[in-house]
Write a protein that holds these residues in place. Structure first.
Motif, PDB file in Angstrom:
ATOM      1  N   UNK A  56       5.377  -5.545  -3.581  1.00 17.41           N
ATOM      2  CA  UNK A  56       5.268  -3.917  -3.536  1.00 17.41           C
ATOM      3  C   UNK A  56       5.587  -3.446  -1.564  1.00 17.41           C
ATOM      4  N   UNK A  57       6.052  -2.420  -1.501  1.00 19.03           N
ATOM      5  CA  UNK A  57       6.961  -1.534  -1.388  1.00 19.03           C
ATOM      6  C   UNK A  57       6.352  -0.387  -0.598  1.00 19.03           C
ATOM      7  N   UNK A  58       6.094  -0.876   0.824  1.00 22.56           N
ATOM      8  CA  UNK A  58       5.643   0.150   1.821  1.00 22.56           C
ATOM      9  C   UNK A  58       3.451  -0.303   1.607  1.00 22.56           C
ATOM     10  N   UNK A  59       2.751   0.699   1.498  1.00 24.70           N
ATOM     11  CA  UNK A  59       1.578  -0.132   1.754  1.00 24.70           C
ATOM     12  C   UNK A  59       0.628   0.201   0.312  1.00 24.70           C
ATOM     13  N   UNK A  60       1.477   0.686  -0.664  1.00 26.31           N
ATOM     14  CA  UNK A  60       1.410   0.263  -2.356  1.00 26.31           C
ATOM     15  C   UNK A  60       0.555   1.306  -2.864  1.00 26.31           C
ATOM     16  N   UNK A  61       0.624   2.472  -1.903  1.00 24.84           N
ATOM     17  CA  UNK A  61      -1.062   4.064  -2.834  1.00 24.84           C
ATOM     18  C   UNK A  61      -0.184   4.483  -2.914  1.00 24.84           C
TER      19      UNK A  61
END
Ligand code: NAD
Ligand code: TYD
Length: 352
Positions: free
Chosen positions: A214-219
């Motif tokens: 999942x890239x970064x925080x996934x948000x």
């Protein structure tokens, strides 16, 4: 008949299969068969009398023009493109070539052919350009969804190249009167999607017990549309859209990436339990994509109000169908994930 470009790729192949299932108008399918094009997607119509496939680069203007003159399609539906944001970051040149120069070349062939048609055929002709919501840029959490009037602010080499092609299509209508239609759609998912994109990549990794990157925080938020609903929307725009207009297409299903991945894990655990434990244990946050757009959302009221199109699938129903298709078709995935695919995975994920 109609001419389709990129009809061996994910959405193009779904469109060609749907088209032939919904009527008897023939399709001439032009596709270069890049890494993303796969004739196996069209195996079920290999001997269909209404389908003819030609391996061709859309940049080959003279050959395209020859085919237009020979077959006299009443419409061109233009899907052919380089379509993956991460690949556009590693190597933008192919995106400039196919998405901008290729669309230009196709528009010029179409214009020359269309200009010589008798009046009735000329009036009925359509050039439908399939584009993306990514041309509008990125939204904040409280911003209104993208409307057809939202200014273009593309942020990635991919979205910039698609925005450029949208502008060319607009100009060819405005300047030359070519009867164009443009559709800007949100993230598609469904059968036949190449496993470089989020949903099929996560399904494949989860089944193999590999990390789910999942890239970064996934948000980051995307709006998701089942590919069959996109195909139905394109058929409807082709049938009744007003020349020169653009239509936004979306599923009204905004989701964060992490929520999509968790839902995939849950579905796979239900349909194909893993003795090692819940798939969510595989979720791994990795370095973010450079310039990663935070949120996309589509206001699809124009196509709903003018043309009466609505998506038939919810995200829950569409995702279940998609997961079932990938579980039923392991051979399709295996055959396209050898060789060059492995090189791409180590290039994109190796240093994350
Ligand atoms: P894809 O990458 O799966 O398929 C693209 C197809 O185009 C492949 O079959 C490839 O061989 C062909 N192609 C590439 N370069 C070509 C060239 N120079 N000449 C001829 N054929 C060539 O892409 P997709 O996901 O099916 O997307 C199709 C279209 O829809 C693209 O224009 C894309 O921008 C747009 N779109 C995609 C999404 C999505 O979520 N996938 C969403 C909105 C819009
Ligand atoms: P993608 O399927 O590449 O579509 P797009 O970037 O055109 O929206 O990615 C969808 C979202 O998922 C996007 O926010 C990037 C994210 N993503 C990951 O977190 N991990 C991955 O391995 C991939 C491919 C995408």
């Amino acid at each position: 008949m109609i001419l389709v470009t990129g009809g061996a790729g994910f959405i193009g192949a779904n469109f060609v299969l749907d088209w032939l299932a919904h009527g008897d108008e023939p399709v001439l399918n032009l596709d270069l068969l890049t890494y993303a094009g796969n004739l196996e997607n069209l195996a079920s119509i290999e001997n269909h009398p209404g389908h003819r496939f030609v391996r061709l680069d859309i940049c080959e203007r003279d050959t395209v023009l020859g085919l237009l003159r020979e077959h006299r399609p009443r419409a061109i539906v233009h899907f052919a493109a380089e379509s993956h944001v991460d690949r556009s970051i590693h190597g933008p040149a192919a995106f400039i070539r196919t998405n901008i120069e290729g669309s230009f070349s196709l528009l010029e062939a179409a214009r020359e052919h269309w200009g010589a048609l008798p009046e009735a055929e000329k009036a009925a002709f359509r050039f439908l350009h399939v584009s993306t919501d990514e041309v509008y840029g990125s939204l904040g959490p409280a911003d209104p969804a993208f409307a057809e009037t939202t200014p273009y602010q593309p942020n990635s080499p991919y979205s910039a190249s698609k925005a450029a092609s949208d502008h060319l299509v607009r100009a060819w209508h405005h300047t030359y009167g070519l009867p164009t239609l443009t559709t800007n759609c949100s993230n598609n998912y469904g059968p036949l999607q190449f496993p470089e994109k989020l949903i099929p990549l996560m399904i494949g990794n989860a089944l193999a017990g590999k990390p789910l990157p999942v890239y970064g925080d996934g948000l980051n938020v995307r709006d998701w549309l089942y590919v069959g609903d996109h195909c139905a929307a394109i058929r409807r725009v082709l049938q009744a859209g007003r020349p020169g207009e653009t239509y936004n297409i979306g599923g009204n299903q905004e989701m964060t990436n992490i929520a999509v991945v968790r839902e995939l894990c849950r579905l796979l655990d239900e349909l194909r339990p893993d003795p090692a434990g819940p798939r969510s244990r595989l979720i791994t946050h990795v370095r973010d994509r450079p310039g990663h757009d935070r949120r996309y959302a589509i206001d699809a009221r124009k196509i709903a109000g003018e043309l009466g199109w609505q998506p038939a699938e919810t995200f829950a129903s569409g995702l279940r169908r998609t997961v079932a298709w990938y579980l039923d078709n392991p051979g399709w995935v295996e055959r396209i994930t050898s060789g060059r695919y492995t090189e791409w995975i180590s290039r994109n994920y190796g240093a994350r």
